[in-house]
Design a protein around this motif. Structure first.
Motif, PDB file in Angstrom:
ATOM      1  N   GLY A 243      55.947  36.587   9.096  1.00 17.20           N
ATOM      2  CA  GLY A 243      56.131  35.128   9.113  1.00 17.20           C
ATOM      3  C   GLY A 243      56.592  34.645  10.462  1.00 17.20           C
ATOM      4  N   SER A 244      57.573  35.351  11.051  1.00 17.74           N
ATOM      5  CA  SER A 244      58.065  34.918  12.356  1.00 17.74           C
ATOM      6  C   SER A 244      56.999  35.114  13.425  1.00 17.74           C
ATOM      7  CB  SER A 244      59.348  35.645  12.730  1.00 17.74           C
ATOM      8  OG  SER A 244      59.078  37.009  12.978  1.00 17.74           O
ATOM      9  N   LEU A 245      56.232  36.193  13.324  1.00 17.89           N
ATOM     10  CA  LEU A 245      55.146  36.412  14.274  1.00 17.89           C
ATOM     11  C   LEU A 245      54.056  35.348  14.101  1.00 17.89           C
ATOM     12  CD1 LEU A 245      54.685  40.306  14.264  1.00 17.89           C
ATOM     13  CD2 LEU A 245      55.559  38.890  16.106  1.00 17.89           C
ATOM     14  N   ALA A 246      53.804  35.026  12.829  1.00 16.53           N
ATOM     15  CA  ALA A 246      52.788  34.012  12.563  1.00 16.53           C
ATOM     16  C   ALA A 246      53.220  32.667  13.119  1.00 16.53           C
ATOM     17  CB  ALA A 246      52.519  33.916  11.074  1.00 16.53           C
ATOM     18  N   ILE A 247      54.505  32.382  12.976  1.00 11.73           N
ATOM     19  CA  ILE A 247      55.014  31.112  13.495  1.00 11.73           C
ATOM     20  C   ILE A 247      54.921  31.110  15.013  1.00 11.73           C
ATOM     21  CG2 ILE A 247      57.101  29.712  13.759  1.00 11.73           C
ATOM     22  CD1 ILE A 247      57.779  30.464  10.886  1.00 11.73           C
ATOM     23  N   ASP A 248      55.293  32.259  15.623  1.00  5.49           N
ATOM     24  CA  ASP A 248      55.181  32.358  17.078  1.00  5.49           C
ATOM     25  C   ASP A 248      53.726  32.215  17.505  1.00  5.49           C
ATOM     26  OD1 ASP A 248      57.875  32.719  17.372  1.00  5.49           O
ATOM     27  OD2 ASP A 248      57.771  34.919  17.562  1.00  5.49           O
TER      28      ASP A 248
ATOM     29  N   SER B 242      45.643  21.971  13.335  1.00  5.71           N
ATOM     30  CA  SER B 242      46.047  21.702  11.971  1.00  5.71           C
ATOM     31  C   SER B 242      45.330  22.633  11.015  1.00  5.71           C
ATOM     32  CB  SER B 242      45.832  20.228  11.645  1.00  5.71           C
ATOM     33  OG  SER B 242      44.597  19.983  11.068  1.00  5.71           O
ATOM     34  N   GLY B 243      44.101  23.022  11.303  1.00  8.35           N
ATOM     35  CA  GLY B 243      43.378  23.985  10.456  1.00  8.35           C
ATOM     36  C   GLY B 243      44.037  25.352  10.484  1.00  8.35           C
ATOM     37  N   VAL B 244      44.518  25.763  11.648  1.00  7.97           N
ATOM     38  CA  VAL B 244      45.181  27.069  11.791  1.00  7.97           C
ATOM     39  C   VAL B 244      46.482  27.080  11.018  1.00  7.97           C
ATOM     40  CG1 VAL B 244      46.333  28.574  13.470  1.00  7.97           C
ATOM     41  CG2 VAL B 244      44.098  27.606  13.977  1.00  7.97           C
ATOM     42  N   VAL B 245      47.268  26.021  11.106  1.00  7.44           N
ATOM     43  CA  VAL B 245      48.550  25.951  10.408  1.00  7.44           C
ATOM     44  C   VAL B 245      48.322  25.913   8.906  1.00  7.44           C
ATOM     45  CG1 VAL B 245      50.585  24.515  10.023  1.00  7.44           C
ATOM     46  CG2 VAL B 245      49.741  24.913  12.327  1.00  7.44           C
ATOM     47  N   ASP B 246      47.343  25.138   8.464  1.00 10.84           N
ATOM     48  CA  ASP B 246      47.056  25.079   7.018  1.00 10.84           C
ATOM     49  C   ASP B 246      46.607  26.456   6.484  1.00 10.84           C
ATOM     50  OD1 ASP B 246      47.751  22.426   6.893  1.00 10.84           O
ATOM     51  OD2 ASP B 246      45.696  21.679   7.131  1.00 10.84           O
ATOM     52  N   GLN B 247      45.771  27.071   7.250  1.00 10.87           N
ATOM     53  CA  GLN B 247      45.285  28.395   6.833  1.00 10.87           C
ATOM     54  C   GLN B 247      46.442  29.391   6.763  1.00 10.87           C
ATOM     55  OE1 GLN B 247      42.286  29.227   5.767  1.00 10.87           O
ATOM     56  NE2 GLN B 247      42.919  31.348   5.475  1.00 10.87           N
ATOM     57  N   PHE B 248      47.315  29.341   7.715  1.00 12.36           N
ATOM     58  CA  PHE B 248      48.458  30.252   7.769  1.00 12.36           C
ATOM     59  C   PHE B 248      49.380  30.044   6.575  1.00 12.36           C
ATOM     60  CE2 PHE B 248      51.427  33.125   9.408  1.00 12.36           C
ATOM     61  CZ  PHE B 248      52.688  32.588   9.292  1.00 12.36           C
ATOM     62  N   LEU B 249      49.671  28.794   6.252  1.00 12.65           N
ATOM     63  CA  LEU B 249      50.543  28.492   5.116  1.00 12.65           C
ATOM     64  C   LEU B 249      49.901  28.916   3.802  1.00 12.65           C
ATOM     65  CD1 LEU B 249      51.958  24.998   6.143  1.00 12.65           C
ATOM     66  CD2 LEU B 249      53.136  27.193   6.142  1.00 12.65           C
ATOM     67  N   ALA B 250      48.616  28.764   3.674  1.00 12.53           N
ATOM     68  CA  ALA B 250      47.917  29.176   2.459  1.00 12.53           C
ATOM     69  C   ALA B 250      48.001  30.693   2.306  1.00 12.53           C
ATOM     70  CB  ALA B 250      46.470  28.700   2.496  1.00 12.53           C
ATOM     71  N   ASP B 251      47.829  31.381   3.407  1.00 12.23           N
ATOM     72  CA  ASP B 251      47.919  32.851   3.370  1.00 12.23           C
ATOM     73  C   ASP B 251      49.329  33.307   2.990  1.00 12.23           C
ATOM     74  OD1 ASP B 251      45.280  33.135   4.003  1.00 12.23           O
ATOM     75  OD2 ASP B 251      45.625  33.513   6.144  1.00 12.23           O
ATOM     76  N   LEU B 252      50.351  32.636   3.508  1.00  9.57           N
ATOM     77  CA  LEU B 252      51.732  32.983   3.171  1.00  9.57           C
ATOM     78  C   LEU B 252      52.011  32.768   1.701  1.00  9.57           C
ATOM     79  CD1 LEU B 252      53.963  31.719   6.120  1.00  9.57           C
ATOM     80  CD2 LEU B 252      53.643  34.044   5.323  1.00  9.57           C
ATOM     81  N   GLU B 253      51.532  31.660   1.164  1.00  7.52           N
ATOM     82  CA  GLU B 253      51.758  31.389  -0.259  1.00  7.52           C
ATOM     83  C   GLU B 253      51.023  32.416  -1.127  1.00  7.52           C
ATOM     84  OE1 GLU B 253      52.279  26.560   0.084  1.00  7.52           O
ATOM     85  OE2 GLU B 253      50.631  27.385  -1.128  1.00  7.52           O
ATOM     86  N   ALA B 254      49.836  32.797  -0.740  1.00 11.34           N
ATOM     87  CA  ALA B 254      49.065  33.766  -1.516  1.00 11.34           C
ATOM     88  C   ALA B 254      49.748  35.125  -1.478  1.00 11.34           C
ATOM     89  CB  ALA B 254      47.641  33.861  -0.968  1.00 11.34           C
TER      90      ALA B 254
END
Length: 186
Positions: free
Chosen positions: A144-149, A166-178
């Motif tokens: 998560g911290s690496l993804a945020i970085d 915004s597409g990258v951030v949305d995709q990242f958050l979806a992956d984290l929730e999954a």
């Protein structure tokens, strides 16, 4: 002397036979023989018989004692052999009991070893699972911290293209929730 005998034979005299003793010698010799015979018969022979009887009784007594001792020795030998046979049987019984006890103890030890091994295996599995969960949690936090970085560097690098950021951030958050939902199910 021979000449005198020849002269007497020629004269025809009846000369006494030199091989036969005189009658008075025969009489006195017979009397002495009877006295000696009576002495031996009544005095010496009974003592001799007593001595022989005493020896016979002593020998018979010794023979009886020897037979008795031999019978006692045979009885003792039989008793000893019986005791030895009994001791052998008892030793065999003790060995069999010891073997049976050894088998029981061996089975108990195998059972204890199996249960101890199962317990150690279960403990190790639980510990491995706990460590895996800890590693997964730590890994998620790190990812998560690496993804945020990464996202901040990507967002920072492509600020000109808002649509991509915004597409990258949305995709990242979806992956984290999954991944959170998948971790909670396991």
């Amino acid at each position: 002397m021979i000449s005198k005998i020849l002269i007497a034979a020629a004269e025809g005299e009846a000369a006494p036979n030199p091989l036969l003793p005189a009658s008075y010698d025969l009489l006195w010799s017979s009397v002495v023989f009877v006295i000696l015979l009576a002495f031996f018969w009544f005095k010496v022979l009974p003592n001799f018989k007593k001595t022989l009887d005493a020896r016979t009784e002593a020998i018979e007594g010794r023979l009886e004692a020897a037979e008795k001792a031999q019978a006692e020795a045979a009885a003792k030998t039989a008793n000893i052999e019986a005791e030895q046979a009994e001791a052998r049987a008892e030793a065999s019984k003790i060995r069999e009991e010891a073997r049976a006890e050894g088998a029981v103890i061996l089975a108990e030890l195998k059972e204890q070893a199996a249960s101890e091994a199962a317990r150690l295996t279960a403990t190790a599995k639980a510990q491995i699972e706990a460590e895996r969960q800890a590693a997964l949690i730590s890994l998620r936090a790190e990812v998560g911290s690496l993804a945020i970085d990464l996202a901040s560097s990507v967002v920072g690098a492509s600020l000109k293209n808002d649509k991509v950021a915004s597409g990258v951030v949305d995709q990242f958050l979806a992956d984290l929730e999954a991944s959170d939902k998948a971790g909670k199910k396991n």
